[in-house]
Design an enzyme around this catalytic site. Structure first.
Site, mmCIF file in Angstrom:
data_model
loop_
_atom_site.group_PDB
_atom_site.id
_atom_site.type_symbol
_atom_site.label_atom_id
_atom_site.label_comp_id
_atom_site.label_asym_id
_atom_site.label_seq_id
_atom_site.Cartn_x
_atom_site.Cartn_y
_atom_site.Cartn_z
ATOM 1 N N TYR A 1 -6.158 0.148 -16.616
ATOM 2 C CA TYR A 1 -5.663 -0.808 -15.626
ATOM 3 C C TYR A 1 -4.439 -0.208 -14.944
ATOM 4 O O TYR A 1 -3.733 0.621 -15.520
ATOM 5 C CB TYR A 1 -5.319 -2.167 -16.257
ATOM 6 C CG TYR A 1 -4.163 -2.101 -17.240
ATOM 7 C CD1 TYR A 1 -4.392 -1.822 -18.586
ATOM 8 C CD2 TYR A 1 -2.853 -2.297 -16.808
ATOM 9 C CE1 TYR A 1 -3.346 -1.739 -19.480
ATOM 10 C CE2 TYR A 1 -1.797 -2.208 -17.709
ATOM 11 C CZ TYR A 1 -2.053 -1.929 -19.033
ATOM 12 O OH TYR A 1 -0.997 -1.840 -19.917
ATOM 13 N N CYS A 2 -4.198 -0.631 -13.704
ATOM 14 C CA CYS A 2 -3.053 -0.122 -12.944
ATOM 15 C C CYS A 2 -1.768 -0.759 -13.479
ATOM 16 O O CYS A 2 -1.611 -1.983 -13.425
ATOM 17 C CB CYS A 2 -3.229 -0.440 -11.464
ATOM 18 S SG CYS A 2 -1.759 -0.069 -10.477
ATOM 19 N N VAL A 3 -0.862 0.051 -13.993
ATOM 20 C CA VAL A 3 0.357 -0.512 -14.593
ATOM 21 C C VAL A 3 1.225 -1.228 -13.576
ATOM 22 O O VAL A 3 1.838 -2.255 -13.886
ATOM 23 C CB VAL A 3 1.222 0.557 -15.297
ATOM 24 C CG1 VAL A 3 0.660 0.919 -16.645
ATOM 25 C CG2 VAL A 3 1.434 1.790 -14.464
#
Lengths: 115, 113, 118
Positions: A78-80
């Protein structure tokens, strides 16, 4: 044989896209294809929230995806930055925090399908 | 959430939760000097050049540069001897994009780029 | 390295999709993919000049489109039909893009290896 990357951009609670992605993954794996990565961006990062509490009769699609990925050794990223913006500091352990740069690099050898 | 402040030239300035300046309009050179001391950087003309550069970058593009784009933009402006990550890490050992933007009073650059 | 098209469809006035698509575009370009950016439908509104003095509560990321030059992204297109529907001309836009009709758009998309639509 083709290797796939999946990009999901919508919330698991607000649309059917996670369910479609799950079906796609199952079909691809059964047919012997490899899945290079599943990347959660925009509202799809909500799936990685640690404290999701759903009524028993509602499917937890994010969790189903996490289990599928774990069983088949598929990196579930997932995109932090997208997660931090949504207040998720400590997402569930089956999800790997990553940058868009990692998504971009893993894309090189795979065919992208967006949900 | 507790708000944290720094005091520079007898003025209280608000920080965001990452320790960066909350309002970039509060910035002046004294702020860079304050942060530099805190991060154990002794400022030279080369540091100031990068600080000014990231401020100009923000002005132009509306965003704090992450490391890759900082290197690229520096190379365009100053040539390869300054536009490389070795040079920038020499000036800002804890991460050039992270430290230069903090000293310059800008928001923290996005982690994911 | 792959040829990737990003299709920008969302208006900048009521969603942050355009900004997230821009971040994605830059991240892909940074690892040497060949990017094409296409503005379709309400996505066209992202290209109109911004009034910097207006009171507007979403992040003004449109300045970031100027980064395309730095990332060597030169393939910028707008959909002719969407432009006509909204009575917007190329002169109205804040940066230079090529206008494509439906056939040319199909050809452009057919040339891509990957397409992301936001």
């Amino acid at each position: 044989m083709t290797t796939f990357s999946l990009l999901i951009t919508t919330s698991p609670l607000a649309s059917q896209n996670f369910a479609s992605a799950l079906q796609f993954c199952n079909a691809a794996l059964i047919s012997g294809y490899q899945i290079e990565q599943i990347f959660l961006y925009q509202d799809a990062v909500f799936a990685a929230a640690a404290d999701i509490d759903l009524p028993a009769d509602e499917p937890n699609l994010g969790q189903q995806l996490a289990i599928l990925c774990q069983q088949n050794h598929i990196p579930l990223l997932y995109c932090v930055t997208a997660a931090e913006k949504r207040g998720m500091l400590d997402p569930g352990s089956n999800f790997i925090g990553a940058g868009l740069a990692e998504f971009a690099m893993r894309l090189t050898n795979s065919k992208l399908v967006q949900f | 959430m507790a708000i944290s402040y720094i005091t520079v030239d007898d003025k209280q300035l608000v920080l965001d939760k990452h320790g960066y300046l909350a309002d970039l309009n509060d910035w002046h050179k004294g702020v860079a000097v304050y942060f530099a001391e805190e991060e154990q950087i002794s400022l030279t003309a080369a540091h100031w050049e990068v600080i000014q550069f990231v401020r100009d970058f923000y002005q132009e593009f509306g965003t704090s540069p992450a490391i890759r784009v900082l290197v690229k933009a520096m190379a365009n402006q100053f040539g390869p001897e300054k536009g490389n990550s070795k040079y920038l890490f020499m000036l800002f050992p804890q991460g050039p994009a992270k430290q230069a933007t903090r000293l310059a009073g800008l928001p923290k650059p996005a982690r994911c780029l | 390295m792959q040829h990737i098209a990003i299709i920008q469809r969302q208006s900048p006035y009521n969603s942050s999709g355009g900004r997230e698509a821009l971040d994605l575009t830059l991240a892909l370009a940074a690892v040497e993919h060949q990017l094409t950016v296409i503005f379709i439908g309400d996505g066209i509104y992202q290209l109109l000049p911004l009034n910097l003095n207006s009171d507007f509560s979403l992040k003004r990321y449109q300045q970031g489109f100027k980064l395309f030059g730095l990332y060597e992204i030169e393939q910028l297109y707008v959909c002719q039909h969407s432009m006509q529907q909204r009575q917007i001309t190329l002169e109205d836009l804040s940066f230079a893009a090529k206008q494509l009709d439906t056939i040319a758009m199909q050809q452009l998309l057919a040339k891509q290896q990957q397409i992301v639509c936001i």
